[in-house]
Design a protein around this motif. Structure first.
Motif, PDB file in Angstrom:
ATOM      1  N   THR A  31      44.884  46.475  30.214  1.00 46.87           N
ATOM      2  CA  THR A  31      44.148  45.713  30.531  1.00 46.87           C
ATOM      3  C   THR A  31      44.954  44.017  31.319  1.00 46.87           C
ATOM      4  OG1 THR A  31      44.573  46.507  28.391  1.00 46.87           O
ATOM      5  CG2 THR A  31      44.455  43.817  27.893  1.00 46.87           C
ATOM      6  N   ARG A  32      46.127  44.194  31.658  1.00 50.51           N
ATOM      7  CA  ARG A  32      46.937  43.160  32.405  1.00 50.51           C
ATOM      8  C   ARG A  32      46.184  42.955  33.249  1.00 50.51           C
ATOM      9  NH1 ARG A  32      51.448  43.344  36.236  1.00 50.51           N
ATOM     10  NH2 ARG A  32      52.395  41.619  35.920  1.00 50.51           N
ATOM     11  N   LEU A  33      45.708  44.100  34.215  1.00 52.15           N
ATOM     12  CA  LEU A  33      45.335  43.832  35.599  1.00 52.15           C
ATOM     13  C   LEU A  33      43.947  42.836  35.189  1.00 52.15           C
ATOM     14  CD1 LEU A  33      44.986  47.066  37.426  1.00 52.15           C
ATOM     15  CD2 LEU A  33      46.104  44.665  38.130  1.00 52.15           C
ATOM     16  N   ARG A  34      43.259  43.404  34.672  1.00 54.62           N
ATOM     17  CA  ARG A  34      42.320  42.293  34.107  1.00 54.62           C
ATOM     18  C   ARG A  34      41.824  41.490  34.054  1.00 54.62           C
ATOM     19  NH1 ARG A  34      40.473  47.258  30.892  1.00 54.62           N
ATOM     20  NH2 ARG A  34      41.103  46.057  29.362  1.00 54.62           N
ATOM     21  N   GLN A  35      43.278  40.897  32.895  1.00 52.02           N
ATOM     22  CA  GLN A  35      43.370  39.340  32.304  1.00 52.02           C
ATOM     23  C   GLN A  35      43.894  39.094  33.750  1.00 52.02           C
ATOM     24  OE1 GLN A  35      43.221  37.468  29.749  1.00 52.02           O
ATOM     25  NE2 GLN A  35      43.783  36.388  30.719  1.00 52.02           N
ATOM     26  N   LEU A  36      44.934  39.979  34.926  1.00 51.66           N
ATOM     27  CA  LEU A  36      44.992  38.751  36.127  1.00 51.66           C
ATOM     28  C   LEU A  36      44.055  38.207  37.016  1.00 51.66           C
ATOM     29  CD1 LEU A  36      48.413  40.986  36.793  1.00 51.66           C
ATOM     30  CD2 LEU A  36      48.267  38.500  36.203  1.00 51.66           C
ATOM     31  N   ALA A  37      42.724  39.286  36.713  1.00 52.70           N
ATOM     32  CA  ALA A  37      41.706  38.789  37.555  1.00 52.70           C
ATOM     33  C   ALA A  37      40.320  37.863  37.538  1.00 52.70           C
ATOM     34  CB  ALA A  37      40.817  40.582  37.734  1.00 52.70           C
ATOM     35  N   ASP A  38      41.015  37.587  36.311  1.00 55.16           N
ATOM     36  CA  ASP A  38      39.977  36.839  34.621  1.00 55.16           C
ATOM     37  C   ASP A  38      41.003  35.385  35.351  1.00 55.16           C
ATOM     38  OD1 ASP A  38      38.386  38.319  34.186  1.00 55.16           O
ATOM     39  OD2 ASP A  38      39.082  38.836  31.812  1.00 55.16           O
ATOM     40  N   THR A  39      41.937  35.106  35.693  1.00 56.35           N
ATOM     41  CA  THR A  39      43.196  34.146  35.354  1.00 56.35           C
ATOM     42  C   THR A  39      42.644  33.704  37.068  1.00 56.35           C
ATOM     43  OG1 THR A  39      44.381  34.613  34.067  1.00 56.35           O
ATOM     44  CG2 THR A  39      45.195  33.247  34.867  1.00 56.35           C
ATOM     45  N   ALA A  40      42.426  34.688  37.778  1.00 56.53           N
ATOM     46  CA  ALA A  40      41.838  34.326  39.223  1.00 56.53           C
ATOM     47  C   ALA A  40      40.829  33.561  39.623  1.00 56.53           C
ATOM     48  CB  ALA A  40      42.772  35.079  40.221  1.00 56.53           C
ATOM     49  N   PHE A  41      40.133  33.886  39.242  1.00 55.11           N
ATOM     50  CA  PHE A  41      38.319  33.801  39.089  1.00 55.11           C
ATOM     51  C   PHE A  41      38.451  32.635  38.184  1.00 55.11           C
ATOM     52  CE2 PHE A  41      34.483  33.240  36.706  1.00 55.11           C
ATOM     53  CZ  PHE A  41      33.730  33.050  38.198  1.00 55.11           C
ATOM     54  N   GLU A  42      38.789  32.589  36.941  1.00 50.55           N
ATOM     55  CA  GLU A  42      38.884  31.021  36.795  1.00 50.55           C
ATOM     56  C   GLU A  42      39.856  29.804  37.001  1.00 50.55           C
ATOM     57  OE1 GLU A  42      36.961  29.898  34.360  1.00 50.55           O
ATOM     58  OE2 GLU A  42      36.234  31.966  34.205  1.00 50.55           O
ATOM     59  N   LEU A  43      40.898  30.564  37.696  1.00 53.91           N
ATOM     60  CA  LEU A  43      41.822  29.082  38.290  1.00 53.91           C
ATOM     61  C   LEU A  43      40.461  28.881  39.628  1.00 53.91           C
ATOM     62  CD1 LEU A  43      45.091  30.246  38.368  1.00 53.91           C
ATOM     63  CD2 LEU A  43      44.504  28.426  37.259  1.00 53.91           C
ATOM     64  N   ALA A  44      39.863  29.955  39.880  1.00 56.69           N
ATOM     65  CA  ALA A  44      38.663  28.942  41.735  1.00 56.69           C
ATOM     66  C   ALA A  44      38.009  28.711  41.248  1.00 56.69           C
ATOM     67  CB  ALA A  44      38.933  30.536  42.087  1.00 56.69           C
ATOM     68  N   ASN A  45      37.911  28.446  39.968  1.00 56.92           N
ATOM     69  CA  ASN A  45      36.115  28.190  38.932  1.00 56.92           C
ATOM     70  C   ASN A  45      36.142  26.812  38.785  1.00 56.92           C
ATOM     71  OD1 ASN A  45      33.289  28.859  38.415  1.00 56.92           O
ATOM     72  ND2 ASN A  45      33.795  29.066  36.603  1.00 56.92           N
ATOM     73  N   CYS A  46      37.657  26.018  38.210  1.00 60.04           N
ATOM     74  CA  CYS A  46      37.752  25.185  38.258  1.00 60.04           C
ATOM     75  C   CYS A  46      38.199  24.024  39.213  1.00 60.04           C
ATOM     76  CB  CYS A  46      38.826  25.098  36.939  1.00 60.04           C
ATOM     77  SG  CYS A  46      38.092  25.573  35.132  1.00 60.04           S
TER      78      CYS A  46
END
Length: 152
Positions: free
Chosen positions: A104-119
């Motif tokens: 779960t932690r890895l998936r959250q880190l991946a989501d966070t990185a994507f959202e930061l790039a997206n914005c």
């Protein structure tokens, strides 16, 4: 007659024991092969995600810079569409991470990185763009650092 019966029973017992251990070895071998295949898939998926997300981050930075030129550079529209293509690739890589990762932690880190790039392209000025870009880079590095021990 007793010796023959003992020999037959011994042979039969030996066959049963051999079959049991061979079956256990086959199951163990299959489990190891599956675990190695999953490890290889995770290595491929995690490294692809990192590479694609770094590319998406770069395209978002380019998009922002070209859009802020006065007058906007003719390549600004091309950069915007290129960032859309990068976003699609990054989203696909993120989904792949979500499919092969059970942490779960890895998936959250991946989501966070994507959202930061997206914005990133929504930054209001250069210092904010730079900060957001660095935050995205740090989040992606955190993902890679957390993922590395899971594939060793």
């Amino acid at each position: 007659m007793d010796a023959a019966l003992i020999a037959v029973l011994g042979t039969l017992l030996g066959s049963v024991v051999t079959h049991y251990f061979q079956e256990r070895a086959a199951v163990r071998s299959a489990e190891l092969a599956r675990a190695e295949q999953l490890r290889q898939e995770r290595i491929s998926t995690y490294s692809e995600f990192a590479g694609v997300l770094f590319g998406y981050r770069r395209s978002q930075n380019t998009r922002w810079i070209l859009a802020r030129e006065d007058p906007p550079a003719p390549a600004a529209e091309e950069a915007r569409f290129a960032s859309y293509e990068s976003r699609v690739a990054a989203r696909q890589a993120l989904v792949r991470v979500q499919l092969v990762c059970d942490d779960t932690r890895l998936r959250q880190l991946a989501d966070t990185a994507f959202e930061l790039a997206n914005c990133l392209h929504e930054s209001s000025d250069e210092p904010e763009r730079h900060r957001r870009s660095q935050d995205c880079k740090a989040a992606l590095n955190a993902f890679v650092e957390a993922a590395a021990p899971t594939v060793r």
